[in-house]
Design an enzyme around this catalytic site. Structure first.
Site, PDB file in Angstrom:
ATOM      1  N   GLU A 102      -2.810  17.644  41.943  1.00 59.21           N
ATOM      2  CA  GLU A 102      -3.642  18.721  42.478  1.00 59.21           C
ATOM      3  C   GLU A 102      -2.822  19.950  42.830  1.00 59.21           C
ATOM      4  O   GLU A 102      -3.078  21.045  42.361  1.00 59.21           O
ATOM      5  CB  GLU A 102      -4.381  18.211  43.726  1.00 59.21           C
ATOM      6  CG  GLU A 102      -5.212  16.966  43.470  1.00 59.21           C
ATOM      7  CD  GLU A 102      -6.698  17.254  43.411  1.00 59.21           C
ATOM      8  OE1 GLU A 102      -7.065  18.385  43.103  1.00 59.21           O
ATOM      9  OE2 GLU A 102      -7.478  16.330  43.664  1.00 59.21           O
TER      10      GLU A 102
ATOM     11  N   GLU B 131       0.807  -1.216   0.000  1.00 59.37           N
ATOM     12  CA  GLU B 131       0.000   0.000   0.000  1.00 59.37           C
ATOM     13  C   GLU B 131       0.845   1.273   0.000  1.00 59.37           C
ATOM     14  O   GLU B 131       0.865   2.011  -0.947  1.00 59.37           O
ATOM     15  CB  GLU B 131      -0.903  -0.025   1.230  1.00 59.37           C
ATOM     16  CG  GLU B 131      -2.305   0.374   0.927  1.00 59.37           C
ATOM     17  CD  GLU B 131      -3.234   0.083   2.088  1.00 59.37           C
ATOM     18  OE1 GLU B 131      -3.003  -0.913   2.807  1.00 59.37           O
ATOM     19  OE2 GLU B 131      -4.183   0.851   2.266  1.00 59.37           O
TER      20      GLU B 131
END
Lengths: 92, 503
Positions: free
Chosen positions: B320, B78
């Site tokens: 955090e 391909e």
């Protein structure tokens, strides 16, 4: 003068049929005015690589240009001539 | 192959079953799923929808072979060789250099419109076979890739013939000593392996790659569907594509056979160690759950500090708070984290949860653990990650991380945030409480018009522990755990009430 290169895989029945068919086509339709170079991909894989040969038998018409190809054992002459853009039933 | 029933397999257990030898692919994580890799000297189909990374997978497989000094042959139906060279360079695979060194050969069967070849009569794929065999001999290749067979089928009308030719070719490649992988395109992720069913005919083994959209997030998975005559892990496992190629993330593929450690390590707080019956177990995973402001970060900081003081290396994944914030707070509580970091005892990694997909977070965290070799690891907070991962990804993430920690006997501490201030559980807990060994709950409780704080060791696998809910407070010098709440009930439900005298 038509120049052909025919790629075949070894000495199989299909290879022999293709060669035989091509010779017949050359005699009957090209009045014998052709040159044939048979290449066995098993013996010369580099040539197969160069010409990017995938399926066998594959026939390449080198001259007169442009180059054209057809795959198969070449049973149908009309189709072969059309595929190779050769005039059918005419003198070259 | 007939399935054996339980009784049948028990009787034949005496005779060891000869399993097929495996070839280690070199693709991180894959060999664990494949119980050693791909079956050696066999043909494996890699099937997937468009964009599922089939070409990258087979190229990675070949590249790993080249890195070990083996030769590789890539048959491309391909993409052009030039496109492949260009695309794969970003992974550090310098294919052009390998070609010059004679270690890699392309067999270019990519479509050339100028060479459209009509078919007249019977044919076979003799040209292809010779070229491939020639390339294998020239490079001494042990790995061969065919990408993709689907493209071959569109070029030639006679499926049956092509199927048989491919079968012949793969057989002869196997005889030449190579392990072959070939790709095929699927039209659906769940359903037929391939639309025509032809590619499976040629294959001994089948691997499915998927690129799904789940909860608006991309999720790449790999599944070994079948290995003829060989073992493998079943089911889908996540994988990701990073700078060096594909990384497969097996989920707890290694069964934990080692015994749990009975060695104790400090939580960083002596009263808490006492509540836990002597501290945390070396290879345990502790979940700390509490609403915002209940002191989870302080507990995490103490945990890290406890390790540092005991001459361990501590690693924190902070989602955090920033490293600077953390260090400032720690300093306020009398813990010098700057110094610990300089001494190589502490490392804090800040990361935005949404910066990358789950798999990439996991890979980076495992890399950091591998590099830093910590004795203890903290994650603050799991909830920050849970908010951006899909449910399934989140669970897989926790499974994989806890497996990694336990395997390396690293003590782990994860924090999770409860959405409600009073009582209730967090979504995080619901999903992962079974994966953790210990759970510590920090809860606000309203008693007599004032907000108090309670700490409870809810679970401590393998050890007796304090079952009381103890009051604690936080001040400039840290967390202080006091006595148990007496005369109050219903704290965890958030509806505390005084117990009447005659209850």
């Amino acid at each position: 003068m038509v120049r052909f290169r025919l790629y075949v895989a070894g000495d199989s029945y299909r290879s022999q049929r293709a060669i035989a068919n091509l010779r017949k086509l050359g005699e009957e339709r090209l009045a014998g005015r052709y040159e044939l170079n048979v290449v066995d991909v098993q013996r010369d894989p580099d040539a197969a690589e160069q010409d990017r040969i995938l399926a066998t038998p594959t026939l390449i018409k080198l001259d007169p240009g442009p180059s054209r190809r057809v795959t198969g054992d070449l049973t149908d002459f009309e189709q072969v001539l059309m595929a190779l853009a050769l005039p059918s039933g005419q003198e070259i | 192959m007939a399935r054996t029933t339980k009784t049948e397999s028990e009787t034949v257990r005496k005779k060891p079953k000869a399993t097929i030898e495996k070839l280690a692919t070199g693709i991180p994580g894959f060999d664990a799923v494949g119980h050693g890799g791909l079956p050696l000297n066999r043909g494996t189909l890699i099937a997937g929808t468009a964009g599922s990374a089939k070409t990258i997978f087979v190229t990675h497989f070949l590249a790993s072979g080249v890195h070990q000094g083996e030769g590789a042959v890539f048959v491309t139906f391909e993409d052009t060789p030039e496109d492949i060279r260009k695309n794969m360079l970003s992974f550090g695979w310098d294919i052009a250099a390998w070609e010059r060194a004679g270690k890699w050969a392309f067999v270019d069967v990519s479509p050339q419109p100028a060479e459209e070849t009509p078919v007249v009569g019977g044919y076979e794929l003799g040209g292809l076979m010779s070229r491939v065999e020639h390339a294998v001999r020239k490079t001494g290749a042990r790995r061969v890739a065919l990408d993709s067979l689907s493209a071959l089928f569109t070029q030639f009308p006679d499926r049956r013939l092509i199927r048989n030719e491919l079968y012949q070719m793969v057989s002869s490649l196997k005889r030449l000593g190579s392990t072959v992988v070939f790709t095929a395109e699927r039209t659906e992720d769940y359903g037929l392996i391939t639309p025509s069913g032809v590619e499976e005919f040629v294959a001994d083994n089948v691997v499915i790659l998927r690129n799904l959209l789940v909860d608006e997030r991309r999720r790449r998975t790999l599944e070994i569907l079948k290995y003829r005559g060989a073992n493998h892990e079943r089911g889908e496992v996540p994988f990701t594509i990073m700078e060096d190629g594909i990384i497969v993330i097996p989920l707890a593929a290694q069964r934990l056979t080692q015994e749990s450690s009975t060695k104790r390590v400090t939580s960083g707080s002596k009263p808490l160690d006492k509540m836990c019956g002597g501290g945390f177990f070396r290879d345990s995973i502790v979940l700390v759950s509490g609403a915002t402001g209940t002191g989870k970060t302080l507990l995490t900081t103490q945990f890290l500090n406890g390790g540092i003081t005991d001459d361990e290396r501590a690693l924190l994944f902070a989602f955090e708070e920033s490293r600077d914030q953390l260090y400032r707070n720690a300093a306020a509580w009398g813990m010098d984290f700057e110094k610990a970091e300089k001494r190589g005892r502490l490392k804090v990694i800040n990361q935005y949860p949404h910066a990358m997909p789950m798999e990439d977070h996991l890979v980076r965290m495992r890399e950091m653990i591998e590099e830093f070799q910590p004795n203890r690891v903290a994650v603050d907070s799991l909830s920050a990650l849970e908010r951006v991962f899909s449910l399934r990804s989140f669970r897989e993430f926790v499974i994989s991380l806890t497996s990694t920690l336990k395997e390396k006997r690293i003590t782990g501490l994860f924090t999770s945030t409860t959405p409600q201030l009073l009582g209730g559980g967090s979504v995080t807990e619901k999903h992962i409480s079974t994966l953790t060994d210990s759970i510590i709950l920090l809860r606000y409780v309203e008693v007599n018009g004032s907000m108090r704080r309670s700490l409870n060791v809810l679970k401590m696998r393998g050890s007796p522990h304090d079952t009381d809910l103890r009051e604690y407070d936080i001040d400039g010098s840290g967390m202080h755990i006091g006595g148990p709440f007496r005369g109050v009930s219903g704290i965890l439900s958030g509806q505390a009430r005084l117990i009447e005298e005659d209850d």
